[in-house]
Scaffold this motif. Structure first.
Motif, PDB file in Angstrom:
ATOM      1  N   ASP A  60      14.481  15.162  32.798  1.00  0.00           N
ATOM      2  CA  ASP A  60      13.608  16.319  32.975  1.00  0.00           C
ATOM      3  C   ASP A  60      13.152  16.761  31.596  1.00  0.00           C
ATOM      4  O   ASP A  60      13.930  17.324  30.839  1.00  0.00           O
ATOM      5  N   LEU A  61      11.904  16.472  31.251  1.00  0.00           N
ATOM      6  CA  LEU A  61      11.318  16.905  29.987  1.00  0.00           C
ATOM      7  C   LEU A  61      10.677  18.264  30.255  1.00  0.00           C
ATOM      8  O   LEU A  61       9.710  18.361  31.021  1.00  0.00           O
ATOM      9  N   TRP A  62      11.228  19.305  29.673  1.00  0.00           N
ATOM     10  CA  TRP A  62      10.869  20.675  30.008  1.00  0.00           C
ATOM     11  C   TRP A  62      10.736  21.512  28.741  1.00  0.00           C
ATOM     12  O   TRP A  62      10.992  21.040  27.644  1.00  0.00           O
ATOM     13  N   ALA A  63      10.333  22.776  28.925  1.00  0.00           N
ATOM     14  CA  ALA A  63      10.258  23.729  27.817  1.00  0.00           C
ATOM     15  C   ALA A  63      10.687  25.101  28.336  1.00  0.00           C
ATOM     16  O   ALA A  63      10.398  25.444  29.486  1.00  0.00           O
ATOM     17  N   PRO A  64      11.378  25.878  27.514  1.00  0.00           N
ATOM     18  CA  PRO A  64      11.875  27.182  27.966  1.00  0.00           C
ATOM     19  C   PRO A  64      10.769  28.186  28.307  1.00  0.00           C
ATOM     20  O   PRO A  64      10.977  29.081  29.110  1.00  0.00           O
ATOM     21  N   TRP A  65       9.585  28.023  27.741  1.00  0.00           N
ATOM     22  CA  TRP A  65       8.467  28.933  27.999  1.00  0.00           C
ATOM     23  C   TRP A  65       7.680  28.550  29.250  1.00  0.00           C
ATOM     24  O   TRP A  65       6.759  29.250  29.657  1.00  0.00           O
ATOM     25  N   CYS A  66       8.034  27.450  29.891  1.00  0.00           N
ATOM     26  CA  CYS A  66       7.295  26.896  31.035  1.00  0.00           C
ATOM     27  C   CYS A  66       7.816  27.454  32.359  1.00  0.00           C
ATOM     28  O   CYS A  66       8.942  27.158  32.758  1.00  0.00           O
ATOM     29  N   GLY A  67       7.004  28.251  33.033  1.00  0.00           N
ATOM     30  CA  GLY A  67       7.389  28.821  34.331  1.00  0.00           C
ATOM     31  C   GLY A  67       7.690  27.757  35.384  1.00  0.00           C
ATOM     32  O   GLY A  67       8.720  27.825  36.057  1.00  0.00           O
ATOM     33  N   CYS A  69       8.726  24.806  34.971  1.00  0.00           N
ATOM     34  CA  CYS A  69       9.979  24.133  34.589  1.00  0.00           C
ATOM     35  C   CYS A  69      11.178  24.929  35.105  1.00  0.00           C
ATOM     36  O   CYS A  69      12.128  24.360  35.641  1.00  0.00           O
ATOM     37  N   ARG A  70      11.121  26.242  34.943  1.00  0.00           N
ATOM     38  CA  ARG A  70      12.213  27.103  35.416  1.00  0.00           C
ATOM     39  C   ARG A  70      12.286  27.100  36.937  1.00  0.00           C
ATOM     40  O   ARG A  70      13.368  27.217  37.503  1.00  0.00           O
ATOM     41  N   MET A  71      11.141  26.949  37.604  1.00  0.00           N
ATOM     42  CA  MET A  71      11.139  26.926  39.073  1.00  0.00           C
ATOM     43  C   MET A  71      11.741  25.628  39.617  1.00  0.00           C
ATOM     44  O   MET A  71      12.429  25.646  40.630  1.00  0.00           O
ATOM     45  N   VAL A  72      11.488  24.509  38.970  1.00  0.00           N
ATOM     46  CA  VAL A  72      11.941  23.217  39.481  1.00  0.00           C
ATOM     47  C   VAL A  72      13.393  22.910  39.100  1.00  0.00           C
ATOM     48  O   VAL A  72      14.057  22.107  39.756  1.00  0.00           O
ATOM     49  N   SER A  73      13.904  23.577  38.090  1.00  0.00           N
ATOM     50  CA  SER A  73      15.259  23.292  37.600  1.00  0.00           C
ATOM     51  C   SER A  73      16.342  23.387  38.669  1.00  0.00           C
ATOM     52  O   SER A  73      17.177  22.486  38.774  1.00  0.00           O
ATOM     53  N   PRO A  74      16.379  24.439  39.501  1.00  0.00           N
ATOM     54  CA  PRO A  74      17.415  24.495  40.544  1.00  0.00           C
ATOM     55  C   PRO A  74      17.329  23.331  41.538  1.00  0.00           C
ATOM     56  O   PRO A  74      18.348  22.820  41.990  1.00  0.00           O
ATOM     57  N   ALA A  75      16.123  22.889  41.852  1.00  0.00           N
ATOM     58  CA  ALA A  75      15.958  21.756  42.771  1.00  0.00           C
ATOM     59  C   ALA A  75      16.504  20.478  42.146  1.00  0.00           C
ATOM     60  O   ALA A  75      17.143  19.665  42.831  1.00  0.00           O
ATOM     61  N   GLN A 107       2.425  14.896  28.185  1.00  0.00           N
ATOM     62  CA  GLN A 107       1.197  15.687  28.079  1.00  0.00           C
ATOM     63  C   GLN A 107       1.350  17.043  28.752  1.00  0.00           C
ATOM     64  O   GLN A 107       0.615  17.971  28.450  1.00  0.00           O
ATOM     65  N   ALA A 108       2.284  17.125  29.711  1.00  0.00           N
ATOM     66  CA  ALA A 108       2.498  18.358  30.464  1.00  0.00           C
ATOM     67  C   ALA A 108       3.978  18.467  30.806  1.00  0.00           C
ATOM     68  O   ALA A 108       4.670  17.458  30.934  1.00  0.00           O
ATOM     69  N   VAL A 109       4.438  19.694  30.927  1.00  0.00           N
ATOM     70  CA  VAL A 109       5.817  19.925  31.354  1.00  0.00           C
ATOM     71  C   VAL A 109       5.786  20.740  32.639  1.00  0.00           C
ATOM     72  O   VAL A 109       4.874  21.541  32.826  1.00  0.00           O
ATOM     73  N   PRO A 110       6.712  20.492  33.548  1.00  0.00           N
ATOM     74  CA  PRO A 110       7.751  19.474  33.435  1.00  0.00           C
ATOM     75  C   PRO A 110       7.202  18.071  33.686  1.00  0.00           C
ATOM     76  O   PRO A 110       6.273  17.882  34.448  1.00  0.00           O
ATOM     77  N   ILE A 120      11.769   2.524  32.176  1.00  0.00           N
ATOM     78  CA  ILE A 120      11.107   3.480  33.067  1.00  0.00           C
ATOM     79  C   ILE A 120      10.911   2.845  34.437  1.00  0.00           C
ATOM     80  O   ILE A 120      10.315   1.778  34.567  1.00  0.00           O
ATOM     81  N   VAL A 121      11.433   3.526  35.463  1.00  0.00           N
ATOM     82  CA  VAL A 121      11.269   3.100  36.849  1.00  0.00           C
ATOM     83  C   VAL A 121      10.110   3.857  37.482  1.00  0.00           C
ATOM     84  O   VAL A 121       9.325   3.297  38.237  1.00  0.00           O
ATOM     85  N   ALA A 122      10.012   5.160  37.179  1.00  0.00           N
ATOM     86  CA  ALA A 122       8.956   5.994  37.746  1.00  0.00           C
ATOM     87  C   ALA A 122       8.777   7.231  36.887  1.00  0.00           C
ATOM     88  O   ALA A 122       9.655   7.591  36.099  1.00  0.00           O
ATOM     89  N   ARG A 123       7.645   7.900  37.112  1.00  0.00           N
ATOM     90  CA  ARG A 123       7.297   9.070  36.316  1.00  0.00           C
ATOM     91  C   ARG A 123       6.421   9.989  37.151  1.00  0.00           C
ATOM     92  O   ARG A 123       5.611   9.520  37.933  1.00  0.00           O
ATOM     93  N   ARG A 124       6.608  11.303  36.955  1.00  0.00           N
ATOM     94  CA  ARG A 124       5.711  12.274  37.602  1.00  0.00           C
ATOM     95  C   ARG A 124       5.662  13.522  36.749  1.00  0.00           C
ATOM     96  O   ARG A 124       6.641  13.897  36.120  1.00  0.00           O
ATOM     97  N   ALA A 125       4.498  14.144  36.725  1.00  0.00           N
ATOM     98  CA  ALA A 125       4.303  15.370  35.954  1.00  0.00           C
ATOM     99  C   ALA A 125       4.077  16.525  36.913  1.00  0.00           C
ATOM    100  O   ALA A 125       3.520  16.351  37.997  1.00  0.00           O
ATOM    101  N   GLY A 126       4.532  17.695  36.506  1.00  0.00           N
ATOM    102  CA  GLY A 126       4.322  18.896  37.301  1.00  0.00           C
ATOM    103  C   GLY A 126       5.488  19.204  38.214  1.00  0.00           C
ATOM    104  O   GLY A 126       6.295  18.338  38.536  1.00  0.00           O
TER     105      GLY A 126
END
Length: 148
Positions: A60-67, A69-75, A107-110, A120-126
């Protein structure tokens, strides 16, 4: 020295020390149930924690300022619990690990990247809802799937 986290077993409740990197997969010291394996990694320890993992790693490539990212973290943490022993979750803060972010051309987080033995097997942004993330993992890594 590799960092550890303390994880409570979902079966017996025992608290277990789980290293960020290991040759095997973490199991409860009392009942031997597979434990969720989550860790944080930066540029310096990425290879040890992620690429040398004996099981697939969801990064999970994320940033603390990213809303989102914080929403997807519990999932993501829930996926690590339900797929304990089958996958590892590693969180990488792109602000403090710029070399890793550049390496994966974030280019985008998460941004989520599934790696197996460093490949790398797979990748997705957002961000995505929990069910969509679970379905994505089922599709990209059929051998992992949700436990029975």
């Amino acid at each position: 020295m590799t960092a550890h986290s303390i994880v409570s077993c979902g079966t017996c409740g025992r608290r277990n020390r789980v290293p960020a990197a290991a040759a095997g997969t973490p199991r409860c010291g009392q009942c031997h149930t597979a434990l969720p394996w989550t860790a944080d990694a930066g540029d310096q320890e990425f290879t040890e924690i992620v690429e040398r993992s004996p099981i697939p790693v969801l990064v999970d490539l994320w940033a603390p300022w990213c809303g989102p990212c914080r929403m997807v973290s519990p999932a993501l943490e829930d996926l690590a619990r339900t797929r304990a022993g089958q996958m590892k979750l590693v969180k990488v803060n792109v602000d403090t690990a710029p070399q890793t972010a550049q390496r994966f051309q974030v280019q985008a987080v998460p941004t989520l990247i599934l790696l197996e033995r460093g490949n790398i097997v797979a990748r997705r942004a957002g961000a995505a809802p929990p069910a969509a993330l679970s379905n994505w993992l089922d599709d990209v890594l059929p051998g992992v799937g949700t436990p029975q």
